[in-house]
Design a protein around this motif. Sequence first.
Motif, mmCIF file in Angstrom:
data_model
loop_
_atom_site.group_PDB
_atom_site.id
_atom_site.type_symbol
_atom_site.label_atom_id
_atom_site.label_comp_id
_atom_site.label_asym_id
_atom_site.label_seq_id
_atom_site.Cartn_x
_atom_site.Cartn_y
_atom_site.Cartn_z
ATOM 1 N N ASP A 107 42.919 51.374 39.825
ATOM 2 C CA ASP A 107 43.517 50.150 40.191
ATOM 3 C C ASP A 107 43.799 49.529 38.947
ATOM 4 O O ASP A 107 44.711 48.757 38.824
ATOM 5 N N SER B 117 45.388 45.577 42.191
ATOM 6 C CA SER B 117 44.896 44.528 43.223
ATOM 7 C C SER B 117 45.365 43.141 42.788
ATOM 8 O O SER B 117 45.449 42.323 43.793
ATOM 9 N N GLU B 118 45.432 42.775 41.540
ATOM 10 C CA GLU B 118 45.791 41.251 40.943
ATOM 11 C C GLU B 118 47.281 41.291 40.826
ATOM 12 O O GLU B 118 47.828 40.201 40.657
ATOM 13 N N CYS C 13 47.323 46.148 36.460
ATOM 14 C CA CYS C 13 46.250 45.875 37.606
ATOM 15 C C CYS C 13 46.766 45.888 38.930
ATOM 16 O O CYS C 13 47.715 44.783 39.209
#
Length: 98
Positions: free
Chosen positions: A27, A65-66, A63
């Motif tokens: 991730d 997920s962000e 990243c």
Amino acid sequence: MTDETPPPEATPEAMPDAEAPGGTPPDRLCASPRSQFYDAALLERGVGIIFNGNERTNVDEYCVSEGWVKVVAGNSRDRFGQPLTIKLKGDVKPYFKS
């Protein structure tokens, strides 16, 4: 009474390729050895990034997920001699090059 069978054990043979260890990039990953998200083995294997539909080759950290990537801002350096980075937000899709 119902005939409910327990779910199968999660073994690498039973998992699809996407869920197998080493099947998908992590991730979050950073190219700087000073970061806690640095992983030399994955970087040696080759991780590519598709950011907002375009392949980026100058990504320093990402990243999923962000939804951001950090790219190096030219030849600028901070007071410790590290390259300055800019955080860009968007759709991040990492992949293994080989």
